[in-house]
Design an enzyme around this catalytic site. Sequence first.
Site, PDB file in Angstrom:
ATOM      1  N   ARG A  12       0.849  -1.206   0.000  1.00 38.84           N
ATOM      2  CA  ARG A  12       0.000   0.000   0.000  1.00 38.84           C
ATOM      3  C   ARG A  12       0.877   1.246   0.000  1.00 38.84           C
ATOM      4  NH1 ARG A  12      -1.167   1.687   5.498  1.00 38.84           N
ATOM      5  NH2 ARG A  12      -0.274   0.219   6.986  1.00 38.84           N
ATOM      6  N   ILE A  14       3.158   4.349  -0.830  1.00 38.67           N
ATOM      7  CA  ILE A  14       4.282   4.525  -1.756  1.00 38.67           C
ATOM      8  C   ILE A  14       4.765   3.158  -2.253  1.00 38.67           C
ATOM      9  CG2 ILE A  14       6.683   5.291  -1.888  1.00 38.67           C
ATOM     10  CD1 ILE A  14       5.964   7.507   0.156  1.00 38.67           C
ATOM     11  N   ALA A  83       9.478  -0.147   3.775  1.00 41.36           N
ATOM     12  CA  ALA A  83       8.649  -0.298   4.985  1.00 41.36           C
ATOM     13  C   ALA A  83       9.067   0.723   6.035  1.00 41.36           C
ATOM     14  CB  ALA A  83       8.785  -1.712   5.545  1.00 41.36           C
ATOM     15  N   GLY A  84       8.087   1.377   6.621  1.00 40.11           N
ATOM     16  CA  GLY A  84       8.413   2.367   7.649  1.00 40.11           C
ATOM     17  C   GLY A  84       7.188   2.695   8.479  1.00 40.11           C
ATOM     18  N   THR A  86       5.692   5.472  11.836  1.00 39.30           N
ATOM     19  CA  THR A  86       5.934   6.635  12.700  1.00 39.30           C
ATOM     20  C   THR A  86       5.362   6.337  14.084  1.00 39.30           C
ATOM     21  OG1 THR A  86       3.871   7.603  11.874  1.00 39.30           O
ATOM     22  CG2 THR A  86       5.902   8.428  10.903  1.00 39.30           C
ATOM     23  N   GLY A 143       8.966  16.716  17.116  1.00 40.36           N
ATOM     24  CA  GLY A 143       8.138  15.571  17.511  1.00 40.36           C
ATOM     25  C   GLY A 143       8.526  14.255  16.854  1.00 40.36           C
ATOM     26  N   GLN A 144       9.708  14.239  16.230  1.00 35.54           N
ATOM     27  CA  GLN A 144      10.102  13.012  15.502  1.00 35.54           C
ATOM     28  C   GLN A 144      11.575  12.655  15.720  1.00 35.54           C
ATOM     29  OE1 GLN A 144       9.041  13.339  11.286  1.00 35.54           O
ATOM     30  NE2 GLN A 144       7.244  12.081  11.700  1.00 35.54           N
ATOM     31  N   TYR A 147      12.003   9.038  14.409  1.00 34.72           N
ATOM     32  CA  TYR A 147      11.863   8.901  12.944  1.00 34.72           C
ATOM     33  C   TYR A 147      13.002   9.624  12.215  1.00 34.72           C
ATOM     34  CZ  TYR A 147       9.369   9.004   8.416  1.00 34.72           C
ATOM     35  OH  TYR A 147       8.999   8.866   7.096  1.00 34.72           O
ATOM     36  N   TYR A 179       6.474  15.336   1.583  1.00 37.88           N
ATOM     37  CA  TYR A 179       5.163  14.864   2.056  1.00 37.88           C
ATOM     38  C   TYR A 179       4.339  14.307   0.897  1.00 37.88           C
ATOM     39  CZ  TYR A 179       6.182  16.517   6.686  1.00 37.88           C
ATOM     40  OH  TYR A 179       6.756  16.651   7.929  1.00 37.88           O
TER      41      TYR A 179
HETATM   42  P1  NDP Z   1       2.117   3.545   4.745  1.00 36.05           P
HETATM   43  O1  NDP Z   1       1.908   3.680   6.207  1.00 36.05           O
HETATM   44  O2  NDP Z   1       1.036   3.985   3.804  1.00 36.05           O
HETATM   45  O3  NDP Z   1       2.492   2.010   4.391  1.00 36.05           O
HETATM   46  C1  NDP Z   1       3.499   1.388   5.124  1.00 36.05           C
HETATM   47  C2  NDP Z   1       3.825   0.031   4.522  1.00 36.05           C
HETATM   48  O4  NDP Z   1       4.911  -0.517   5.299  1.00 36.05           O
HETATM   49  C3  NDP Z   1       2.674  -0.963   4.637  1.00 36.05           C
HETATM   50  O5  NDP Z   1       2.706  -1.835   3.517  1.00 36.05           O
HETATM   51  C4  NDP Z   1       3.009  -1.735   5.907  1.00 36.05           C
HETATM   52  O6  NDP Z   1       2.473  -3.055   5.954  1.00 36.05           O
HETATM   53  C5  NDP Z   1       4.518  -1.781   5.810  1.00 36.05           C
HETATM   54  N1  NDP Z   1       5.175  -2.020   7.090  1.00 36.05           N
HETATM   55  C6  NDP Z   1       5.107  -1.282   8.222  1.00 36.05           C
HETATM   56  N2  NDP Z   1       5.843  -1.864   9.195  1.00 36.05           N
HETATM   57  C7  NDP Z   1       6.394  -2.981   8.653  1.00 36.05           C
HETATM   58  C8  NDP Z   1       7.213  -4.023   9.141  1.00 36.05           C
HETATM   59  N3  NDP Z   1       7.643  -4.029  10.411  1.00 36.05           N
HETATM   60  N4  NDP Z   1       7.555  -5.044   8.314  1.00 36.05           N
HETATM   61  C9  NDP Z   1       7.117  -5.063   7.026  1.00 36.05           C
HETATM   62  N5  NDP Z   1       6.333  -4.110   6.497  1.00 36.05           N
HETATM   63  C10 NDP Z   1       5.974  -3.085   7.305  1.00 36.05           C
HETATM   64  O7  NDP Z   1       3.484   4.300   4.441  1.00 36.05           O
HETATM   65  P2  NDP Z   1       3.883   5.276   3.238  1.00 36.05           P
HETATM   66  O8  NDP Z   1       3.548   4.650   1.945  1.00 36.05           O
HETATM   67  O9  NDP Z   1       3.378   6.636   3.526  1.00 36.05           O
HETATM   68  O10 NDP Z   1       5.470   5.341   3.439  1.00 36.05           O
HETATM   69  C11 NDP Z   1       6.344   4.429   2.811  1.00 36.05           C
HETATM   70  C12 NDP Z   1       7.775   4.817   3.175  1.00 36.05           C
HETATM   71  O11 NDP Z   1       8.033   6.153   2.758  1.00 36.05           O
HETATM   72  C13 NDP Z   1       8.066   4.780   4.685  1.00 36.05           C
HETATM   73  O12 NDP Z   1       9.372   4.310   4.892  1.00 36.05           O
HETATM   74  C14 NDP Z   1       7.952   6.224   5.084  1.00 36.05           C
HETATM   75  O13 NDP Z   1       8.702   6.497   6.246  1.00 36.05           O
HETATM   76  C15 NDP Z   1       8.521   6.905   3.856  1.00 36.05           C
HETATM   77  N6  NDP Z   1       8.121   8.294   3.710  1.00 36.05           N
HETATM   78  C16 NDP Z   1       6.796   8.610   3.568  1.00 36.05           C
HETATM   79  C17 NDP Z   1       6.424   9.930   3.426  1.00 36.05           C
HETATM   80  C18 NDP Z   1       5.013  10.318   3.230  1.00 36.05           C
HETATM   81  O14 NDP Z   1       4.763  11.536   3.150  1.00 36.05           O
HETATM   82  N7  NDP Z   1       4.052   9.414   3.142  1.00 36.05           N
HETATM   83  C19 NDP Z   1       7.420  11.011   3.439  1.00 36.05           C
HETATM   84  C20 NDP Z   1       8.774  10.567   3.576  1.00 36.05           C
HETATM   85  C21 NDP Z   1       9.093   9.246   3.714  1.00 36.05           C
HETATM   86  P3  NDP Z   1       0.947  -3.331   6.451  1.00 36.05           P
HETATM   87  O15 NDP Z   1       0.068  -2.862   5.313  1.00 36.05           O
HETATM   88  O16 NDP Z   1       0.886  -4.799   6.659  1.00 36.05           O
HETATM   89  O17 NDP Z   1       0.747  -2.530   7.691  1.00 36.05           O
END
Ligand code: NDP
Length: 240
Positions: A12, A14, A83-84, A86, A143-144, A147, A179
């Site tokens: 899901r 990005i 994967a990430g 917050t 606040g991060q 992260y 963002y």
């Molecule tokens: P989402 O929260 O929309 O999706 C996170 C995805 O990571 C999900 O598929 C989730 O799986 C998976 N995930 C979380 N924890 C784990 C884990 N321990 N092991 C395996 N998979 C995991 O995140 P975004 O799409 O917004 O962000 C993607 C990346 O981009 C992240 O690293 C984020 O920090 C980074 N980022 C995002 C920004 C933004 O504005 N959105 C800005 C800058 C960086 P599940 O569906 O099973 O929960």
Amino acid sequence: MARVAVVTGGTRGIGEAISRMLKDDGFTVVANYAGNEAKARDFTARTGIAAYRWDVGDHEATLAGCAQIAAEVGPIDVVVNNAGITRDGVLHKMSFEDWNEVMRINLGGCFNMAKATFPGMRERGWGRIVNIGSINGQAGQYGQVNYAAAKSGIHGFTKALAQEGAKYGVTVNAIAPGYIDTDMVAAVPAPVLEKIVAKIPVGRLGQAEEIARGVSFLCSDSAGFVTGSTMSINGGQHMY
Ligand code: NDP
């Protein structure tokens, strides 16, 4: 035979956009996810991309997950560490658990995935690792501390591993998104988000596909001379 690409958190946000674009580029893509079964099933039904569940912060589970993919799909040539999570809060209210969980998953996940796949890429003489950092790892964010530290660590990790991979045809790069319109950003309170968007020169949030396009380039054969770099895709919010 098509090269195999693994996108962590690839079901899901990005990650989904990256999985889809790498598939369009001709890779055999496998998406990893943590536990949201409904989203993962829906993703696979819509895209035809297989999804494997494990926690990238768990070292043994990551080694086992990658070994299973290698056995069932083929040797892993491309890893996108996307994967990430917050767990925001100001330092004086942040628990050790919130600190540790973000470090364990966001930064530890990159180490675990590299341990599982980098040796094979090195032996085969070709590989691509793309780590998703963040503007908040470059600039810091109120606040991060957890992260920002983990994402900043990703940028250092990228430059160090790039030096180890360079003469074996393995490039290691990072993307620092600004963002982007995903579930993660939807969790930011509306008044805070309005202030953030007001500071983006392009005047809007980014789209997941705009990050995926950068990953697609870094994973291509034409990017073989690009390693140890960080590509900022942030609408001009942070330039340096
Ligand atoms: P989402 O929260 O929309 O999706 C996170 C995805 O990571 C999900 O598929 C989730 O799986 C998976 N995930 C979380 N924890 C784990 C884990 N321990 N092991 C395996 N998979 C995991 O995140 P975004 O799409 O917004 O962000 C993607 C990346 O981009 C992240 O690293 C984020 O920090 C980074 N980022 C995002 C920004 C933004 O504005 N959105 C800005 C800058 C960086 P599940 O569906 O099973 O929960």
